[in-house]
Scaffold this active site. Structure first.
Site, PDB file in Angstrom:
ATOM      1  CG  ASP A 120       4.881  -3.245  -5.052  1.00 30.38           C
ATOM      2  OD1 ASP A 120       5.811  -3.917  -5.605  1.00 30.38           O
ATOM      3  OD2 ASP A 120       5.305  -2.216  -4.593  1.00 30.38           O
ATOM      4  N   GLY A 164       0.964  -1.151   0.048  1.00 29.94           N
ATOM      5  CA  GLY A 164      -0.171   0.188  -0.109  1.00 29.94           C
ATOM      6  C   GLY A 164       0.492   1.299  -0.489  1.00 29.94           C
ATOM      7  NE  ARG A 219       4.324   9.244  -6.811  1.00 30.28           N
ATOM      8  CZ  ARG A 219       4.167   7.885  -6.289  1.00 30.28           C
ATOM      9  NH1 ARG A 219       5.980   7.457  -7.639  1.00 30.28           N
ATOM     10  NH2 ARG A 219       4.128   6.733  -6.030  1.00 30.28           N
ATOM     11  NE  ARG A 266       0.406   2.027  -6.753  1.00 34.46           N
ATOM     12  CZ  ARG A 266       1.592   2.586  -6.761  1.00 34.46           C
ATOM     13  NH1 ARG A 266       2.944   2.328  -6.601  1.00 34.46           N
ATOM     14  NH2 ARG A 266       2.264   3.470  -6.168  1.00 34.46           N
ATOM     15  CG  ASP A 309       6.040   3.377  -7.956  1.00 31.51           C
ATOM     16  OD1 ASP A 309       5.672   4.376  -7.539  1.00 31.51           O
ATOM     17  OD2 ASP A 309       5.803   2.105  -7.197  1.00 31.51           O
ATOM     18  N   GLY A 323       2.555   3.175   1.308  1.00 30.28           N
ATOM     19  CA  GLY A 323       3.503   3.019   2.820  1.00 30.28           C
ATOM     20  C   GLY A 323       3.976   5.234   2.957  1.00 30.28           C
TER      21      GLY A 323
END
Length: 495
Positions: free
Chosen positions: A261, A92, A177, A184, A271, A94
């Site tokens: 993920d 998740g 972002r 995902r 990411d 985090g």
């Protein structure tokens, strides 16, 4: 006309309308004494925000995590995933908070803070991001956009003197972002692993209706069924992911952490952690110092993407009992990737079209580059010079100059077959072979300046990377070979 205040933005917050099980609503934990290090006017325009708004106290308050986005709905999303090929269970956001979704002139964008404090999904983390990694992510997404690679975007970079412990004590930062969606592969894995088909269906329906409405259309000659949209969803994601892998390979980009993920359901680069644009080429180049087994090396990225797609397909199997239908879709990946990769390689070589006979020409170049650790970006860029008679520019990149010259003779002979004028071919090559990429040492120089409160290097890189194919006078060092000290730069999952 773009608005001048965040209060005037048109928020929609579609993800927040999903059932409460998909997220936890909670406020971001703002930075103390925040400072705006850099803001991206191009990204602001995507949400209809005027550049004049970027310097306001309101902008700093929101994107330092101290105030919510006006009209937004702040939350942290839950998902699960496979990390380095191993099931990691629940993960998740985090250290990220989704502030909300804003309708821009040409589409909606979710705004997410990264480094904005702990959430219920932080596990053992502190919820923070450091200046070093935040500068790298801020620059990387814009560099990829300039290269034409599908990616999230970066709106703002906020810093403070708050201490954060990594290998050493560093300072905190938050990068904002932007993405049409942050859903995902692991978002689907979460509900399938928990055997909750009703929530898996809710997520799949949301993604289809919001981003892939064409998945509900039956193809000519096919009858519609209740499960067809989910098969079509896998087909769309498979296609986009295959095309993304061709893009990554063509620009020498290594993601570093291709966990499920970290794979976007929209086929975006998502990411940015221990990524890297290759300097000296290695087929098995590993950019992540934490990847001791080389799972995510450059030459393995397409196969890992397919492995991840199989995990997504396995999740959708809960909605689609016909496993053969899902497998048939996944079997399309290789042909899509190969065709796109070959088309890109033909363009990089200056060829009008790829032919099967070009396979050994490309393979031998890659082997030659690997054996000589020739610079990836400059090898391709200098082919245009060689095509116009300036062979030494290309051959100088190889220790084995004789082998480089022999290979170049083969390329020139292939161009004779094409019958394309050399100038025309060279011009076309320079439109697809970048001169500027975000090399690690350039990012490192920007980080060092940023630690002193100086954003000038970030500004310079953003300007060059927006149009990486056009040479800019006075910026030759940004397009040259990396200095010797660059080989000592290491990036890891803590980056």
């Amino acid at each position: 006309m773009n608005v001048r205040s965040l209060t005037e933005l048109h928020t929609v917050n579609s993800f927040a309308a999903l059932p409460a099980a998909f997220y936890t609503r909670l406020a971001a934990q703002g930075l103390n004494n925040p400072r705006l290090l850099h803001a991206n006017a191009d990204a602001a325009a995507l949400i209809g925000l005027d550049a004049s708004a970027l310097s306001t106290p309101e902008f700093l308050d929101v994107f330092s995590g101290r105030q919510p986005l006006p009209g937004g709905d702040t939350l942290a999303a839950v998902y699960s995933g496979h990390q380095f090929g191993v099931w990691a269970g629940q993960l998740g956001d985090g250290r990220a908070h989704l502030l909300g979704e804003v309708q821009g002139p040409e589409g909606a964008w979710e705004l997410q803070l990264k480094g904005s404090g702990m959430t219920p999904y932080s596990r053992m983390g502190d919820g923070r991001a450091v200046l070093r990694s935040s500068v790298r992510e801020y620059l990387a997404s814009e560099a990829m956009h300039g290269l034409g690679v599908p990616t999230t975007r970066a709106l703002a970079l906020v810093v403070s003197d708050d201490p954060v412990m990594r290998e050493t004590v560093e300072t905190a930062a938050i990068v904002t972002r932007m993405s049409p969606s942050f859903v995902r592969f692991g978002s689907f894995e979460h509900w399938s692993s928990r055997r909750q088909p009703e929530l898996l269906k809710a997520l799949a329906d949301y993604v289809i209706d919001r981003y892939y409405p064409e998945c509900r259309d039956a193809a000519d000659g096919e009858s519609s069924s209740d499960t067809a949209p989910y098969v079509n969803l896998l087909r769309m994601v498979t296609r986009r992911t295959a095309l993304l892998m061709a893009d990554w390979q063509a620009v020498g980009f290594c993601h570093g952490v291709m966990n499920t993920d970290n794979m976007s359901i929209l086929g975006l680069t998502l990411d940015y952690g221990p990524y890297g644009f290759m300097d000296g080429f290695r087929l098995g180049h590993v950019c992540n110092h934490s990847d001791s087994e080389g799972r995510y090396s450059w030459n393995r990225q397409p196969s890992v993407a397919l492995w991840n797609l199989y995990r997504l397909g396995g999740s959708l199997h809960m909605l689609v009992q016909d496993a053969d239908a899902l497998r048939a879709v996944l079997d399309e990946f290789e042909a899509i990737f190969t065709r796109a990769f070959h088309d890109k390689m033909a363009a990089k070589l200056g060829l009008m079209a790829w032919t099967p006979d070009d396979e050994p020409l490309l393979d031998d170049l890659l082997k030659l580059m690997d054996a000589n650790q020739a610079d990836f970006t400059l090898t391709w860029r200098r082919l245009a010079d060689a095509l116009q008679g300036r062979r030494s520019a290309f051959e100088d990149l190889f220790i084995d100059r004789a082998a480089a010259a022999a290979w170049l003779d083969r390329l020139l002979a292939r161009h004779v077959q094409d019958g394309r004028p050399a100038l025309e071919a060279a011009t076309a090559m320079n439109r697809v072979n970048p001169l500027y990429v975000l090399r690690n040492h350039l990012a490192e120089q920007a980080i060092k300046a940023a630690k002193m409160g100086d954003a000038s290097e970030i500004d310079t890189l953003m300007r060059l990377l927006r149009d990486p194919y056009e040479a800019q006078d006075g910026f030759e060092r940004y397009a040259g070979l990396p200095p010797d000290w660059a080989s000592g730069i290491e990036v890891s999952c803590s980056s």
